[in-house]
Design an enzyme around this catalytic site. Structure first.
Site, PDB file in Angstrom:
ATOM      1  N   HIS A 114       0.882  -1.178   0.000  1.00  0.00           N
ATOM      2  CA  HIS A 114       0.000   0.000   0.000  1.00  0.00           C
ATOM      3  C   HIS A 114       0.915   1.222   0.000  1.00  0.00           C
ATOM      4  O   HIS A 114       1.983   1.188   0.608  1.00  0.00           O
ATOM      5  CB  HIS A 114      -0.816   0.140   1.292  1.00  0.00           C
ATOM      6  CG  HIS A 114      -1.757  -0.964   1.619  1.00  0.00           C
ATOM      7  ND1 HIS A 114      -1.389  -2.062   2.334  1.00  0.00           N
ATOM      8  CD2 HIS A 114      -3.081  -1.092   1.386  1.00  0.00           C
ATOM      9  CE1 HIS A 114      -2.444  -2.840   2.514  1.00  0.00           C
ATOM     10  NE2 HIS A 114      -3.484  -2.288   1.954  1.00  0.00           N
ATOM     11  N   ASP A 117       2.303   2.047   3.399  1.00  0.00           N
ATOM     12  CA  ASP A 117       3.234   1.098   4.038  1.00  0.00           C
ATOM     13  C   ASP A 117       4.669   1.496   3.748  1.00  0.00           C
ATOM     14  O   ASP A 117       5.567   1.200   4.524  1.00  0.00           O
ATOM     15  CB  ASP A 117       3.120  -0.317   3.433  1.00  0.00           C
ATOM     16  CG  ASP A 117       1.750  -0.914   3.519  1.00  0.00           C
ATOM     17  OD1 ASP A 117       1.048  -0.603   4.486  1.00  0.00           O
ATOM     18  OD2 ASP A 117       1.401  -1.697   2.618  1.00  0.00           O
ATOM     19  N   GLU A 245     -10.970  -6.780  -3.824  1.00  0.00           N
ATOM     20  CA  GLU A 245     -10.750  -7.812  -2.801  1.00  0.00           C
ATOM     21  C   GLU A 245     -11.968  -7.900  -1.887  1.00  0.00           C
ATOM     22  O   GLU A 245     -12.174  -7.035  -1.036  1.00  0.00           O
ATOM     23  CB  GLU A 245      -9.486  -7.466  -2.006  1.00  0.00           C
ATOM     24  CG  GLU A 245      -9.136  -8.539  -0.997  1.00  0.00           C
ATOM     25  CD  GLU A 245      -7.791  -8.299  -0.337  1.00  0.00           C
ATOM     26  OE1 GLU A 245      -6.860  -7.854  -1.025  1.00  0.00           O
ATOM     27  OE2 GLU A 245      -7.691  -8.554   0.868  1.00  0.00           O
ATOM     28  N   GLU A 281      -9.190 -13.787  -0.572  1.00  0.00           N
ATOM     29  CA  GLU A 281      -8.396 -14.040   0.636  1.00  0.00           C
ATOM     30  C   GLU A 281      -9.086 -15.102   1.494  1.00  0.00           C
ATOM     31  O   GLU A 281     -10.290 -15.017   1.745  1.00  0.00           O
ATOM     32  CB  GLU A 281      -8.255 -12.716   1.401  1.00  0.00           C
ATOM     33  CG  GLU A 281      -7.500 -12.861   2.701  1.00  0.00           C
ATOM     34  CD  GLU A 281      -7.049 -11.516   3.253  1.00  0.00           C
ATOM     35  OE1 GLU A 281      -6.779 -10.595   2.459  1.00  0.00           O
ATOM     36  OE2 GLU A 281      -6.982 -11.407   4.479  1.00  0.00           O
ATOM     37  N   HIS A 284     -11.024 -13.798   4.528  1.00  0.00           N
ATOM     38  CA  HIS A 284     -12.223 -13.038   4.154  1.00  0.00           C
ATOM     39  C   HIS A 284     -13.347 -13.984   3.744  1.00  0.00           C
ATOM     40  O   HIS A 284     -14.516 -13.750   4.067  1.00  0.00           O
ATOM     41  CB  HIS A 284     -11.923 -12.075   3.001  1.00  0.00           C
ATOM     42  CG  HIS A 284     -10.925 -11.003   3.352  1.00  0.00           C
ATOM     43  ND1 HIS A 284     -10.516 -10.058   2.449  1.00  0.00           N
ATOM     44  CD2 HIS A 284     -10.261 -10.731   4.502  1.00  0.00           C
ATOM     45  CE1 HIS A 284      -9.631  -9.243   3.022  1.00  0.00           C
ATOM     46  NE2 HIS A 284      -9.464  -9.646   4.267  1.00  0.00           N
ATOM     47  N   ASP A 309      -4.922 -13.755  -1.893  1.00  0.00           N
ATOM     48  CA  ASP A 309      -4.231 -13.369  -0.667  1.00  0.00           C
ATOM     49  C   ASP A 309      -4.239 -14.596   0.220  1.00  0.00           C
ATOM     50  O   ASP A 309      -5.292 -15.024   0.722  1.00  0.00           O
ATOM     51  CB  ASP A 309      -4.945 -12.192   0.026  1.00  0.00           C
ATOM     52  CG  ASP A 309      -4.378 -10.850  -0.406  1.00  0.00           C
ATOM     53  OD1 ASP A 309      -3.591 -10.833  -1.372  1.00  0.00           O
ATOM     54  OD2 ASP A 309      -4.711  -9.831   0.220  1.00  0.00           O
ATOM     55  N   ASP A 320     -10.497 -11.310  11.498  1.00  0.00           N
ATOM     56  CA  ASP A 320      -9.469 -11.489  10.485  1.00  0.00           C
ATOM     57  C   ASP A 320      -8.112 -11.657  11.166  1.00  0.00           C
ATOM     58  O   ASP A 320      -7.404 -10.681  11.406  1.00  0.00           O
ATOM     59  CB  ASP A 320      -9.492 -10.213   9.608  1.00  0.00           C
ATOM     60  CG  ASP A 320      -8.938 -10.440   8.220  1.00  0.00           C
ATOM     61  OD1 ASP A 320      -8.634 -11.589   7.878  1.00  0.00           O
ATOM     62  OD2 ASP A 320      -8.820  -9.444   7.485  1.00  0.00           O
ATOM     63  N   ASP A 322      -5.505 -13.283   9.991  1.00  0.00           N
ATOM     64  CA  ASP A 322      -4.403 -13.194   9.025  1.00  0.00           C
ATOM     65  C   ASP A 322      -3.188 -14.035   9.389  1.00  0.00           C
ATOM     66  O   ASP A 322      -2.048 -13.563   9.309  1.00  0.00           O
ATOM     67  CB  ASP A 322      -3.958 -11.726   8.856  1.00  0.00           C
ATOM     68  CG  ASP A 322      -4.944 -10.899   8.053  1.00  0.00           C
ATOM     69  OD1 ASP A 322      -5.723 -11.471   7.280  1.00  0.00           O
ATOM     70  OD2 ASP A 322      -4.920  -9.653   8.195  1.00  0.00           O
ATOM     71  N   ASP A 352      -0.794 -12.303   2.541  1.00  0.00           N
ATOM     72  CA  ASP A 352      -1.410 -11.256   3.364  1.00  0.00           C
ATOM     73  C   ASP A 352      -1.581 -11.878   4.750  1.00  0.00           C
ATOM     74  O   ASP A 352      -2.679 -12.198   5.181  1.00  0.00           O
ATOM     75  CB  ASP A 352      -2.747 -10.828   2.755  1.00  0.00           C
ATOM     76  CG  ASP A 352      -3.342  -9.636   3.490  1.00  0.00           C
ATOM     77  OD1 ASP A 352      -2.750  -9.203   4.491  1.00  0.00           O
ATOM     78  OD2 ASP A 352      -4.403  -9.146   3.058  1.00  0.00           O
TER      79      ASP A 352
END
Ligand code: XUL
Ligand code: CO
Length: 450
Positions: A114, A117, A245, A281, A284, A309, A320, A322, A352
């Site tokens: 991003h 980031d 996404e 993802e 998700h 992802d 989430d 991750d 991700d």
């Protein structure tokens, strides 16, 4: 922090040699080589393509280098050198050095980011853009030196408080305008860096309560925004895929890009189903009440499968998390659906995924990614076997064989009315005979591939 590590040199930040080697399933860890790939043999051919091209692994910038190890109750638990590297731009440079070291250690072919980031936000958008450009130049040089490529870029339209009520779906058109300007800059940078895709995750595109929300208007705004992005893509000649996404909730209670089915309906409504695909993802999908493979299969069926992802949600927790993927049967079923959908194409497998916040050693980043890469490679091999064997597909074909008959085809071609079908039942005294769907037998078959 060293800038350029020639292969074979030890990394400055990680205690691993610059690139992990493939040693095969029998690799025995030793003090000299505690970690090697057992399955990820990048040059091995799988269904006519190298493993590297079938998987197109990417390391994401935000979790691995941006996130400090916070949770809703805890301060950052990581103490990374770039957190203490002077002013924010110096930190951004230090971060880029370590990021490319990790790519080098892992032999990861791609990365993702991003805008926020990689470079700090400035006092104005012009300043933010200039910061991003400076790091973009660093990326261009490092990509040239290392051969690492950009899988996708994206704009962070969710952290800053200006976006608290949404970006494209904000009640204030000035926020929409600001978001458009931000996306323009990141799309152009992604294009210049040769990115294979551009991702839009609608972090704040949703609502908290209908009491203050004009749902119809917000959806129209989102459609217009996405059309602007697609128009600009063509204008600048960006050949990458534009990806949405899906995620059903979090951060907002309801997000418009709920899941593949919802996104497809939205794309059709705005004439974008040939222009935009999805980045799916695992976590998700789970939050939407689907399996990962369901989302991949549906996207494949609708012709909008774009990229993945890779991560893992915790089945005991409803948010989430991750985590890095680490469940072979789950990932193998996902890879099976990817191959059935025609392969990963221009997309890739982007991790991700983030470390648990107690995993504070720099090397934990290496272990996490390498373990996940090896797992995905192994899953790909299982999926290859499932396809090559063909038994699963034969069962599905057999189950629908009736639709290949003259009558079956005629129905689907629209050559039979409701009256025709009613007459047919009467004429033939039709009484369909149920057949077993053989789920357990197929589960037995699937187990035999592991
Ligand atoms: C958030 C998420 C994002 C997108 C990119 O849940 O997955 O990091 O992948 O914005
Ligand atoms: Co994601």
């Amino acid at each position: 922090m060293r800038h350029d590590l020639a292969s074979g040199q030890r990394s400055a930040y990680f205690s691993f040699p610059s690139a992990l080697a493939y040693r095969g399933p029998g690799h025995v860890p030793s003090a000299q080589e505690p970690l090697a790939y057992r399955y990820y043999d990048k040059n091995r051919l799988v269904l006519g393509k190298s493993m590297a091209e079938q998987l197109r692994f990417a390391v994401c910038y935000w979790h691995s280098f941006g996130w400090g190890g916070t949770d809703p109750f805890g301060e950052p638990s990581f103490q990374r050198p770039w957190h203490a590297a002077g002013d924010p731009m110096a930190q951004a440079h230090a971060k880029a050095d370590v990021a490319f070291e990790l790519f080098r250690v892992l032999d990861a072919p791609f990365f993702t980011f991003h805008d926020r980031d990689v470079a700090p936000e400035g006092a104005t958008l012009a300043e933010s853009n200039a910061n991003l450009r400076r790091i973009g130049d660093v990326f261009a040089r490092k990509m040239q030196d290392t051969g690492v490529r950009l899988l996708w870029g994206t704009a962070n339209l969710f952290s800053n408080r200006r976006y608290m009520a949404g970006a494209a779906t904000n009640p204030d058109p000035e926020v929409f305008t600001y978001a458009a300007a931000q996306v323009k800059n990141v799309l152009e940078l992604t294009h210049e860096l040769g990115g294979a895709n551009y991702v839009l995750w609608g972090g704040r595109e949703g609502y908290e309560t209908l009491l203050n929300t004009d749902l119809q208007r917000e959806l129209a705004q989102l459609g217009r925004f996405l059309n602007l992005v697609v128009e600009h893509k063509h204008k600048i000649g960006f050949k990458g895929q534009i990806l949405i996404e899906p995620k059903p909730a979090e951060p907002t209670k309801h997000q418009y890009d709920y899941d593949v089915g919802t996104v497809y309906g939205f794309l059709r409504a705005h004439g974008l189903e040939k222009e935009v695909k999805v980045n799916l993802e695992q976590n998700h999908a789970l939050l939407a009440g689907h399996t990962f493979e369901h989302e991949i299969a549906l996207a494949g069926a609708l012709g909008i499968f774009g990229s993945l992802d890779m991560n893992r949600g915790d089945e005991m927790l409803g948010w989430d998390t991750d985590q890095f993927p680490n469940n072979l049967p789950q990932v193998a079923m996902a890879m099976y659906e990817v191959l059935k959908a025609g392969g990963i194409g221009q997309g890739g497998l982007n991790f991700d995924a983030k470390l648990r916040r107690q995993s504070i050693d720099p090397d934990d980043l290496v272990w996490a990614h390498a373990t996940a890469m090896d797992l995905c490679a192994r899953a790909l091999l299982v999926a290859e076997q499932m396809l090559a064997d063909g038994a699963l597909q034969r069962h599905v074909q057999d189950r629908y064989a009736g639709w290949e008959s003259d009558d079956g085809r005629a129905i689907l071609r629209g050559e039979r009315s409701l009256e025709d079908l009613a007459r047919e039942v009467e004429k033939r005294g039709l009484e369909p005979q149920p057949r077993s769907a053989r789920q357990e037998r197929l589960e037995h078959l699937v187990n035999s591939y592991f």
